[in-house]
Design a protein around this motif. Structure first.
Motif, PDB file in Angstrom:
ATOM      1  N   THR A 204       0.832  -1.214   0.000  1.00 30.60           N
ATOM      2  CA  THR A 204       0.000   0.000   0.000  1.00 30.60           C
ATOM      3  C   THR A 204       0.856   1.249   0.000  1.00 30.60           C
ATOM      4  OG1 THR A 204      -1.774  -1.134   1.179  1.00 30.60           O
ATOM      5  CG2 THR A 204      -1.776   1.275   1.247  1.00 30.60           C
ATOM      6  N   PHE A 205       1.872   1.287   0.883  1.00 29.60           N
ATOM      7  CA  PHE A 205       2.748   2.455   0.957  1.00 29.60           C
ATOM      8  C   PHE A 205       3.533   2.619  -0.344  1.00 29.60           C
ATOM      9  CE2 PHE A 205       6.708   4.625   2.031  1.00 29.60           C
ATOM     10  CZ  PHE A 205       6.241   5.724   2.747  1.00 29.60           C
ATOM     11  N   ARG A 206       4.055   1.521  -0.857  1.00 27.56           N
ATOM     12  CA  ARG A 206       4.845   1.574  -2.085  1.00 27.56           C
ATOM     13  C   ARG A 206       4.020   2.121  -3.247  1.00 27.56           C
ATOM     14  NH1 ARG A 206       5.945  -3.407  -2.309  1.00 27.56           N
ATOM     15  NH2 ARG A 206       8.059  -3.335  -1.467  1.00 27.56           N
ATOM     16  N   GLU A 207       2.822   1.606  -3.427  1.00 27.84           N
ATOM     17  CA  GLU A 207       2.001   2.024  -4.558  1.00 27.84           C
ATOM     18  C   GLU A 207       1.586   3.482  -4.463  1.00 27.84           C
ATOM     19  OE1 GLU A 207       1.300   0.509  -7.336  1.00 27.84           O
ATOM     20  OE2 GLU A 207       2.497  -1.233  -6.736  1.00 27.84           O
ATOM     21  N   GLU A 212       7.753  10.003  -4.082  1.00 29.23           N
ATOM     22  CA  GLU A 212       7.485  11.191  -3.263  1.00 29.23           C
ATOM     23  C   GLU A 212       8.746  11.605  -2.498  1.00 29.23           C
ATOM     24  OE1 GLU A 212       4.716  13.132  -2.699  1.00 29.23           O
ATOM     25  OE2 GLU A 212       3.771  12.120  -4.382  1.00 29.23           O
ATOM     26  N   PRO A 213       9.054  12.906  -2.480  1.00 27.27           N
ATOM     27  CA  PRO A 213      10.221  13.372  -1.716  1.00 27.27           C
ATOM     28  C   PRO A 213       9.867  13.665  -0.260  1.00 27.27           C
ATOM     29  CG  PRO A 213       9.275  15.188  -2.954  1.00 27.27           C
ATOM     30  CD  PRO A 213       8.448  13.978  -3.299  1.00 27.27           C
ATOM     31  N   LEU A 214      10.806  13.420   0.622  1.00 27.33           N
ATOM     32  CA  LEU A 214      10.703  13.861   2.008  1.00 27.33           C
ATOM     33  C   LEU A 214      11.667  15.021   2.171  1.00 27.33           C
ATOM     34  CD1 LEU A 214      10.010  10.555   2.412  1.00 27.33           C
ATOM     35  CD2 LEU A 214       9.885  11.389   4.751  1.00 27.33           C
ATOM     36  N   LYS A 215      11.119  16.214   2.344  1.00 31.23           N
ATOM     37  CA  LYS A 215      11.934  17.416   2.423  1.00 31.23           C
ATOM     38  C   LYS A 215      12.003  17.940   3.850  1.00 31.23           C
ATOM     39  CE  LYS A 215      10.950  18.873  -2.326  1.00 31.23           C
ATOM     40  NZ  LYS A 215      10.535  19.995  -3.191  1.00 31.23           N
ATOM     41  N   THR A 233      11.326   5.348  -2.967  1.00 33.25           N
ATOM     42  CA  THR A 233      11.264   4.636  -4.246  1.00 33.25           C
ATOM     43  C   THR A 233      10.469   3.343  -4.059  1.00 33.25           C
ATOM     44  OG1 THR A 233      13.233   3.249  -3.917  1.00 33.25           O
ATOM     45  CG2 THR A 233      13.582   5.502  -4.739  1.00 33.25           C
ATOM     46  N   ARG A 234      10.231   2.662  -5.138  1.00 32.16           N
ATOM     47  CA  ARG A 234       9.523   1.389  -5.037  1.00 32.16           C
ATOM     48  C   ARG A 234      10.324   0.375  -4.227  1.00 32.16           C
ATOM     49  NH1 ARG A 234       5.094   0.564  -7.687  1.00 32.16           N
ATOM     50  NH2 ARG A 234       5.357  -1.713  -7.517  1.00 32.16           N
ATOM     51  N   HIS A 235      11.631   0.516  -4.283  1.00 32.27           N
ATOM     52  CA  HIS A 235      12.488  -0.437  -3.583  1.00 32.27           C
ATOM     53  C   HIS A 235      12.848   0.019  -2.174  1.00 32.27           C
ATOM     54  CE1 HIS A 235      13.033  -2.630  -7.309  1.00 32.27           C
ATOM     55  NE2 HIS A 235      13.339  -1.500  -7.915  1.00 32.27           N
ATOM     56  N   LEU A 297       2.489  17.519   9.928  1.00 35.91           N
ATOM     57  CA  LEU A 297       2.800  16.372   9.082  1.00 35.91           C
ATOM     58  C   LEU A 297       1.589  15.947   8.279  1.00 35.91           C
ATOM     59  CD1 LEU A 297       4.898  14.081  11.463  1.00 35.91           C
ATOM     60  CD2 LEU A 297       5.695  15.850   9.890  1.00 35.91           C
ATOM     61  N   ALA A 298       1.813  15.748   6.991  1.00 30.56           N
ATOM     62  CA  ALA A 298       0.750  15.266   6.111  1.00 30.56           C
ATOM     63  C   ALA A 298       1.407  14.489   4.985  1.00 30.56           C
ATOM     64  CB  ALA A 298      -0.072  16.438   5.565  1.00 30.56           C
ATOM     65  N   GLY A 299       0.604  13.894   4.133  1.00 28.80           N
ATOM     66  CA  GLY A 299       1.128  13.202   2.962  1.00 28.80           C
ATOM     67  C   GLY A 299       2.101  12.103   3.316  1.00 28.80           C
ATOM     68  N   VAL A 300       3.245  12.091   2.624  1.00 28.52           N
ATOM     69  CA  VAL A 300       4.194  10.996   2.786  1.00 28.52           C
ATOM     70  C   VAL A 300       4.806  10.962   4.185  1.00 28.52           C
ATOM     71  CG1 VAL A 300       6.154  12.323   1.872  1.00 28.52           C
ATOM     72  CG2 VAL A 300       6.158   9.824   1.728  1.00 28.52           C
ATOM     73  N   LYS A 301       4.986  12.125   4.817  1.00 27.60           N
ATOM     74  CA  LYS A 301       5.563  12.127   6.164  1.00 27.60           C
ATOM     75  C   LYS A 301       4.621  11.459   7.163  1.00 27.60           C
ATOM     76  CE  LYS A 301       8.727  16.071   5.980  1.00 27.60           C
ATOM     77  NZ  LYS A 301       9.076  17.384   6.580  1.00 27.60           N
TER      78      LYS A 301
END
Length: 402
Positions: A204-207, A212-215, A233-235, A297-301
């Motif tokens: 789920t997280f990978r897809e 996405e960048p973590l800045k 990344t996917r990996h 914090l939102a999104g990928v973070k």
């Protein structure tokens, strides 16, 4: 007086720099390269601006080469970051210092500098022979496989500047390694450096978050604590902040079979303040809203907190604050060496003398990434390639004089 014939095997930054020095001393210099053109890795590195060197205090700069720092110091002293900038200016490329201290050409690309450099080498009489792959020693000379067949080159001295094992499609494929090992040289195995790492993301997280960048985060390992950014990344994880910790994480994996990169997702706040802000949130608020309102914090973070700490939504404010300030990301393994920015390993430094000549092969010198040293990104790699190329050239001149 007859001009001395010198073979430079490898047309990357170290080899070309040695050719520059030696041809200016009126030696007959020929550069041999296996690829159709020289400087291919140099050009690819320049696609994003060519980080040519770094403007930090030189005393600190000279320590950024790990266990090889002391050994490389004389070469670096003879061609400092300021000297790199002067050299580029002489070739018509003005440089500037970026906000991070990294030094770039004002034109933000490598091709004008390389073209000017090759023009100067041509004017100094340097011959460049491409599609010449070195395949060993024979009959007191150097064997090359060429489009016209096998040929043996005899010369007064030679420099091997064949690169490491990263970016093999550009020529640095470590094909030379067995040629020296078969002659009894101790060579440290190549390992990825300045590389990404695999992480066991959930599907789920990978897809949802791959790419996405973590800045604006900081990351910690045995290498230290550094601010910056990286990409999911996917990996796993990839990017400049990961590269800063790559050697430390790689070595920890080799020693213990496991390693963790610790992330501070909100480096501008203390854990105590964060805990207070989290405690003020309404008990019935969703976890996403609590993270957004209290920690920004939102999104990928926010998703990364859930991914790495599934119990986080039920943690008390103090424990949750601790996770946000020190979120562990276990890494499984480095990415493939072919994907790495650079490689560690190569000809051991104790196999060469102070002039970069192989102790067991008089008249054969070594420079650049095929030597056993590594450095972070930021201009350190390129500067050391230039510096060792120059040092080896001076060594060749001194050996020929003797």
């Amino acid at each position: 007086m007859k001009r001395r014939e010198i073979a430079i095997i490898g047309g990357g930054p170290a080899g070309l720099m040695a050719a520059d020095v030696l041809s200016s001393l009126d030696h007959a210099v020929t550069v041999y390269d296996s690829m159709p053109t020289v400087g291919r890795k140099f050009l690819l590195a320049g696609k994003s601006g060519l980080n040519i060197t770094h403007a930090e205090d030189y005393a600190h700069f000279a320590t950024r080469f790990g266990s090889a720092s002391d050994r490389l110091r004389p070469a670096l002293d003879s061609f400092t970051p300021n000297d790199v900038r002067t050299w580029a200016a002489e070739l018509g490329t003005e440089t500037f210092v970026g906000s991070s201290g990294r030094v770039f050409p004002k034109v933000m690309k490598a091709s004008p500098l390389l073209r000017a450099w090759l023009r100067r080498l041509e004017a100094q009489g340097v011959r460049v022979l491409t599609r010449h792959r070195w395949s060993g020693f024979d009959d007191g000379g150097y064997v090359f496989e060429t489009p016209e067949g096998r040929t043996i080159v005899h010369c007064d001295a030679a420099l091997l500047a064949l690169g490491g094992a990263s970016w093999p499609r550009l020529g640095s494929d470590a094909g030379w390694l067995p040629l020296l090992r078969d002659r009894g040289f101790e060579i440290s195995d190549f390992r990825p450096a300045n590389c990404g790492f695999d992480v066991a993301w959930s599907e789920t997280f990978r897809e949802r978050f791959a790419g996405e960048p973590l800045k604006s985060v900081t990351a910690a390992s045995d290498a230290g604590v550094f601010p910056g950014e990286f990409v999911v990344t996917r990996h796993g994880i990839e990017g400049s902040l990961v590269y800063a910790h790559a050697s430390s994480l790689r070595d920890e994996l080799e020693r213990n079979g496991e390693a963790v990169l610790m992330l501070d997702l909100v480096p501008g706040r203390t854990a105590e303040r964060l805990a207070r802000d989290l405690a003020r949130q309404h008990g019935k608020a969703s976890f996403s809203n609590r993270l957004r309102k209290a920690a920004g914090l939102a999104g990928v973070k926010a998703a990364l907190v859930r991914e790495m700490a599934p119990a986080a939504p039920h943690a008390d404010p103090r424990h949750l604050a601790g996770l946000i300030k020190a979120l562990p990301i276990p890494v499984l393994r480095p990415r493939l060496i072919a994907e790495a920015i650079s490689s560690a390993g190569g000809v051991r430094l104790d196999a060469i003398d102070d002039d970069y000549m192989l102790k067991a092969l008089p008249g054969v010198f070594v420079a650049g990434e095929m030597l056993d040293w590594e450095a972070p990104t930021g201009g350190y790699l390129l500067t050391a390639c230039f510096a060792t190329g120059r040092a080896a050239a001076r060594g060749i001149e001194a050996w020929l004089q003797r």
